[in-house]
Design a protein around this motif. Structure first.
Motif, PDB file in Angstrom:
ATOM      1  N   ARG A  15      -5.476  12.604   2.542  1.00 42.87           N
ATOM      2  CA  ARG A  15      -4.982  11.265   2.729  1.00 42.87           C
ATOM      3  C   ARG A  15      -3.685  11.307   1.646  1.00 42.87           C
ATOM      4  NH1 ARG A  15      -6.659   5.818   3.767  1.00 42.87           N
ATOM      5  NH2 ARG A  15      -8.455   6.607   4.611  1.00 42.87           N
ATOM      6  N   HIS A  21      -2.113   4.161   4.030  1.00 39.92           N
ATOM      7  CA  HIS A  21      -2.314   3.482   2.895  1.00 39.92           C
ATOM      8  C   HIS A  21      -3.939   3.341   2.653  1.00 39.92           C
ATOM      9  CE1 HIS A  21       1.761   2.190   3.067  1.00 39.92           C
ATOM     10  NE2 HIS A  21       1.563   1.744   4.286  1.00 39.92           N
ATOM     11  N   ASP A  22      -4.476   2.795   1.652  1.00 44.77           N
ATOM     12  CA  ASP A  22      -5.854   2.512   1.400  1.00 44.77           C
ATOM     13  C   ASP A  22      -6.747   1.936   2.353  1.00 44.77           C
ATOM     14  OD1 ASP A  22      -5.616   4.328  -0.959  1.00 44.77           O
ATOM     15  OD2 ASP A  22      -5.635   2.657  -2.359  1.00 44.77           O
ATOM     16  N   ASP A  23      -6.039   0.735   2.885  1.00 46.86           N
ATOM     17  CA  ASP A  23      -6.649  -0.255   3.970  1.00 46.86           C
ATOM     18  C   ASP A  23      -6.235   0.210   5.107  1.00 46.86           C
ATOM     19  OD1 ASP A  23      -3.888  -0.845   3.718  1.00 46.86           O
ATOM     20  OD2 ASP A  23      -4.088  -2.919   3.536  1.00 46.86           O
ATOM     21  N   THR A  24      -5.475   1.378   5.604  1.00 45.23           N
ATOM     22  CA  THR A  24      -5.244   1.706   6.951  1.00 45.23           C
ATOM     23  C   THR A  24      -6.316   2.325   7.776  1.00 45.23           C
ATOM     24  OG1 THR A  24      -3.035   2.769   6.323  1.00 45.23           O
ATOM     25  CG2 THR A  24      -3.832   3.524   8.424  1.00 45.23           C
ATOM     26  N   GLU A  79      -1.528   0.407  13.280  1.00 46.02           N
ATOM     27  CA  GLU A  79      -1.362  -0.051  12.020  1.00 46.02           C
ATOM     28  C   GLU A  79      -0.117  -0.905  12.020  1.00 46.02           C
ATOM     29  OE1 GLU A  79      -1.156   1.418   7.446  1.00 46.02           O
ATOM     30  OE2 GLU A  79       0.391   2.147   8.576  1.00 46.02           O
ATOM     31  N   LYS A 227       4.575  12.721   1.894  1.00 46.45           N
ATOM     32  CA  LYS A 227       4.129  12.162   0.687  1.00 46.45           C
ATOM     33  C   LYS A 227       3.431  13.239  -0.137  1.00 46.45           C
ATOM     34  CE  LYS A 227       0.319   8.781  -0.332  1.00 46.45           C
ATOM     35  NZ  LYS A 227      -0.755   7.981   0.268  1.00 46.45           N
TER      36      LYS A 227
END
Length: 381
Positions: A15, A21-24, A79, A227
């Motif tokens: 990740r 993202h954290d909420d993906t 998403e 990333k």
């Protein structure tokens, strides 16, 4: 017994190095974490002392490396609010797209060449509920149509022109480095659309970056989607070797091929979508492209199955076929460590496998004496 967290797929594992993202909401089937198998019997027959490993991507959920990219592509499509995905495919992409769309609860449209797809792959797409459209043309024609349709319909393309596909596929390089403790000297891949050789190079570059920044030129591959966690994992990168089927070898011809033909259906592609990036990978890594005949590809597939117990589809065997030629010629030198990506499972194309199998099929009476006689007749000396 010590507690081990349940493996939940490559996005959760990496990740911090993937654009989520954290909420993906993660769309996963537990892909990745495939075995890196060191070959023992085949190297012992060679004139050069080398280490050969195969990265067996056929053990992904739908039986090919495409799952690595598809988990990312479908996760990002969902998403971003997409209700449908679309791809052109020689088979493996359609199987992966259909499975991950089913998992996500969205629709998959797949364009496949009429009569030019292995039945194992077609069965997967159909069973997963995809809308399968057969076109009277090859993969390259299908790819062009997909790009045109996406301009006029609310669908997300999940072929390797989708940059998130490459982000998922780069994790194979992460796994190889983590298991070996370094990058191999050479990494050999079959090349069709050329996205996978590009994705592996992205992964190796990330894991060898001392500052957490991409090495010179590599950002051109990622379109801003990389990333970084920062810090080097290893200091070396492999030379990337891309092998094509002789009847479908645009990189060897130096130009696109309009009517590609090969038994290795997964790489029967004459107009690679990652053309420019793959040439860049070759130059940056100091690697090369080469080609194998269908006979060489099938011989490598059979050798791997009979000598090592690893069953891959014909296109996958192209990486080993090419490596063996270059080892014997001395192009890959003595003492090298080599990883060959096996992109898909052999059960994807059972018809081709059965046609070249040398294992005898013996029919006898259902009696002990008959079975015993058949066994003794076929016992190895």
């Amino acid at each position: 017994m010590p507690f081990r967290p349940r493996y939940t797929g490559l996005i959760d594992k990496y990740r911090d190095r993937l654009p989520v993202h954290d909420d993906t909401r993660i769309i996963s089937l537990g892909e990745g974490n495939t075995p890196l198998i060191r070959l023992h019997n085949i190297p012992s027959k060679l004139s050069k002392d080398v280490e050969i490993y195969v990265k067996y991507e056929g053990l992904n959920p739908t039986g090919s490396f495409k799952d690595r990219g598809m988990t990312m592509a479908v996760t990002k499509a969902v998403e971003e609010g997409s209700k449908a995905i679309i791809c052109a495919s020689t088979g493996n992409t359609s199987a992966a797209a259909a499975a991950y769309a089913a998992r996500a609860g969205i629709t998959a449209f797949v364009l496949i060449p009429d009569g030019k797809i292995a039945l194992g792959k077609l069965a997967q797409a159909m069973m997963h509920g995809a809308v399968v459209i057969q076109i009277k043309g090859n993969f390259d024609a299908g790819m062009q149509l997909v790009k045109e349709v996406a301009k006029e319909a609310p669908v997300t393309i999940v072929n390797s022109i989708n940059p998130y596909r490459l982000q998922g596929q780069k994790t194979a390089a992460f796994e190889i480095v983590e298991e070996l403790g370094r990058a191999p000297d050479f990494h050999c891949l079959p090349v069709g659309n050329a996205g996978n050789i590009t994705a592996h190079w992205i992964g190796y570059c990330e894991y060898s970056s001392a500052s957490g920044e991409m090495v010179t030129g590599a950002c051109a591959y990622c379109e801003g989607h990389c990333k970084f966690a920062g810090g080097a994992i290893v200091g070396n990168r492999p030379r990337m070797l891309g092998y094509q089927a002789a009847g479908s070898a645009p990189f060897m011809r130096g130009e696109m091929v309009d009517d590609p033909e090969t038994v290795a259906t997964a790489i029967r592609i004459g107009h690679p979508q990652s053309w420019d990036m793959a040439w860049k990978v070759k130059e940056e890594s100091g690697g090369w492209f080469d080609e194998c005949t269908d006979d060489e590809i099938l011989a490598a597939q059979k050798l791997l199955a009979e000598s090592e117990g690893v069953f891959c589809e014909p296109a996958s065997a192209t990486s080993l076929a090419g490596a063996l030629k270059d080892i014997e010629s001395g192009k890959i030198p003595q003492g090298s460590s080599i990883v060959c990506t096996l992109t898909g499972h052999g059960l994807k194309d059972p018809d081709t496998a059965i046609k070249q199998s040398s294992a005898p099929l013996t029919t006898v009476e259902a009696e002990l004496s008959a079975v015993k006689a058949a066994i003794l007749e076929n016992m190895a000396d």
